[in-house]
Design a protein around this motif. Structure first.
Motif, PDB file in Angstrom:
ATOM      1  N   LEU A  79     -40.171  14.353   5.661  1.00 34.93           N
ATOM      2  CA  LEU A  79     -39.392  14.094   4.455  1.00 34.93           C
ATOM      3  C   LEU A  79     -39.521  12.632   4.026  1.00 34.93           C
ATOM      4  N   SER A  80     -39.530  11.717   4.993  1.00 34.24           N
ATOM      5  CA  SER A  80     -39.734  10.306   4.669  1.00 34.24           C
ATOM      6  C   SER A  80     -41.096  10.097   4.008  1.00 34.24           C
ATOM      7  N   GLY A  81     -42.118  10.752   4.539  1.00 33.65           N
ATOM      8  CA  GLY A  81     -43.445  10.667   3.938  1.00 33.65           C
ATOM      9  C   GLY A  81     -43.458  11.189   2.515  1.00 33.65           C
ATOM     10  N   PHE A  82     -42.676  12.228   2.277  1.00 35.76           N
ATOM     11  CA  PHE A  82     -42.557  12.806   0.930  1.00 35.76           C
ATOM     12  C   PHE A  82     -41.976  11.774  -0.039  1.00 35.76           C
ATOM     13  N   PRO A 260     -35.816   9.285  -6.256  1.00 33.86           N
ATOM     14  CA  PRO A 260     -36.710   9.266  -5.088  1.00 33.86           C
ATOM     15  C   PRO A 260     -37.198   7.866  -4.728  1.00 33.86           C
ATOM     16  N   VAL A 261     -37.409   7.013  -5.723  1.00 34.21           N
ATOM     17  CA  VAL A 261     -37.842   5.639  -5.461  1.00 34.21           C
ATOM     18  C   VAL A 261     -36.723   4.873  -4.752  1.00 34.21           C
ATOM     19  N   LEU A 266     -34.725   2.448   0.246  1.00 33.33           N
ATOM     20  CA  LEU A 266     -33.691   2.346   1.278  1.00 33.33           C
ATOM     21  C   LEU A 266     -34.257   2.662   2.651  1.00 33.33           C
ATOM     22  N   LEU A 267     -35.149   3.658   2.713  1.00 35.83           N
ATOM     23  CA  LEU A 267     -35.755   4.007   3.978  1.00 35.83           C
ATOM     24  C   LEU A 267     -36.668   2.892   4.489  1.00 35.83           C
ATOM     25  N   PHE A 272     -29.369   0.440   4.972  1.00 36.72           N
ATOM     26  CA  PHE A 272     -28.163   1.210   5.294  1.00 36.72           C
ATOM     27  C   PHE A 272     -28.397   2.151   6.465  1.00 36.72           C
ATOM     28  N   THR A 273     -29.221   1.764   7.420  1.00 44.41           N
ATOM     29  CA  THR A 273     -29.442   2.617   8.588  1.00 44.41           C
ATOM     30  C   THR A 273     -29.038   1.867   9.836  1.00 44.41           C
TER      31      THR A 273
END
Length: 273
Positions: A79-82, A260-261, A266-267, A272-273
């Motif tokens: 999902l991160s790759g997506f 999505p951007v 954020l990722l 925020f992690t």
């Protein structure tokens, strides 16, 4: 009633409802509202893809929603790759919208390709808002902040454009948008990001503000992208469900690119992690 009056009345009704749904509603209720938005947006996208039959537009909308739900089953690395792929897609789209607007308007795109793009865009906005609200620390606040960024960017661009607009941002695709309006929207978002940094109490405030302004920048091209789709089929609005605002796609066009951007940024930054 004038178009502006209709827009204001619709906004007065919708904004409190949106704030409550984002900040305070239950998880099932939020998912239900998000599903309805994607369903209607899918129906409108099928119409922009030159699908005439109400049955086929409905089938596309339903299958688009099923695809969106399927994305929630992906594991975290995939999902991160997506999301990272969506960031690359929108950066490329921005370059093309700036440098090849005439070609984008003139060249025909096969209906199956248009529908495939629709599946991806609908899936991305669904999974972006779903992830933000349910799987991020301070999720409701982060989603509300994203929506505030879009509203502030839109309002700042509107007032700056009306007051100072002289140079067209993209005359072929959206003659009403000006470079001055674009700058005004960016400056308004910069101010919002400064205050939001204090609210979230982030260690890396400079990174947070940079991400905010970048997402606001990208959102403008989400709007232009949808305007391009409408111009290709010679329609003013994607629908008529919202008085004075057009269709659902007309209201979420900025979010199609920005959401999505925003998640991808954020990722990557791990703010925020």
């Amino acid at each position: 009633m004038t178009s502006l009056a209709k827009r204001l009345l619709t906004a007065i009704v919708l904004i409190p409802a949106v704030v409550w749904i984002v900040m305070y509603s239950s998880e099932p209720f939020f998912i239900g509202v998000l599903s309805l938005i994607v369903l209607i947006a899918g129906y409108e996208w099928a119409a922009l893809s030159a699908v005439k039959s109400k049955l086929y537009k409905s089938i596309f909308a339903i299958t688009g929603l099923l695809f969106s739900f399927g994305l929630t089953l992906l594991n975290e690395p995939f999902l991160s790759g997506f999301f990272y792929a969506s960031l690359i897609f929108w950066l490329l789209a921005i370059v093309l919208l700036i440098t090849k607007a005439q070609d984008l308007l003139a060249n025909k795109v096969a209906r199956p390709v248009m529908l495939l793009i629709g599946y991806l865009l609908l899936g991305l906005i669904f999974i972006s808002l779903y992830q933000l609200r349910l799987n991020f620390e301070q999720g409701p606040e982060l989603l509300m902040y994203l929506l505030l960024l879009m509203w502030v960017a839109d309002s700042g661009a509107y007032f700056a454009g009306r007051s100072f607009g002289r140079h067209k941002l993209s005359p072929l695709i959206s003659p009403g948008k000006s470079i001055e309006g674009f700058i005004g929207g960016a400056l308004a978002c910069l101010l919002l990001a400064f205050f939001a940094d204090q609210y979230f109490e982030i260690n890396n405030g400079t990174m947070f503000i940079s991400v905010s302004v970048f997402v606001a920048f990208v959102s403008v091209f989400g709007d232009l992208f949808e305007s391009l789709m409408k111009r290709r089929v010679n329609v003013k609005d994607s629908g008529a469900i919202l008085p004075g605002h057009g269709g659902v796609l007309d209201r979420i066009d900025s979010l199609i690119a920005a959401a999505p951007v925003y998640v991808a940024c954020l990722l990557m930054t791990k703010l925020f992690t």
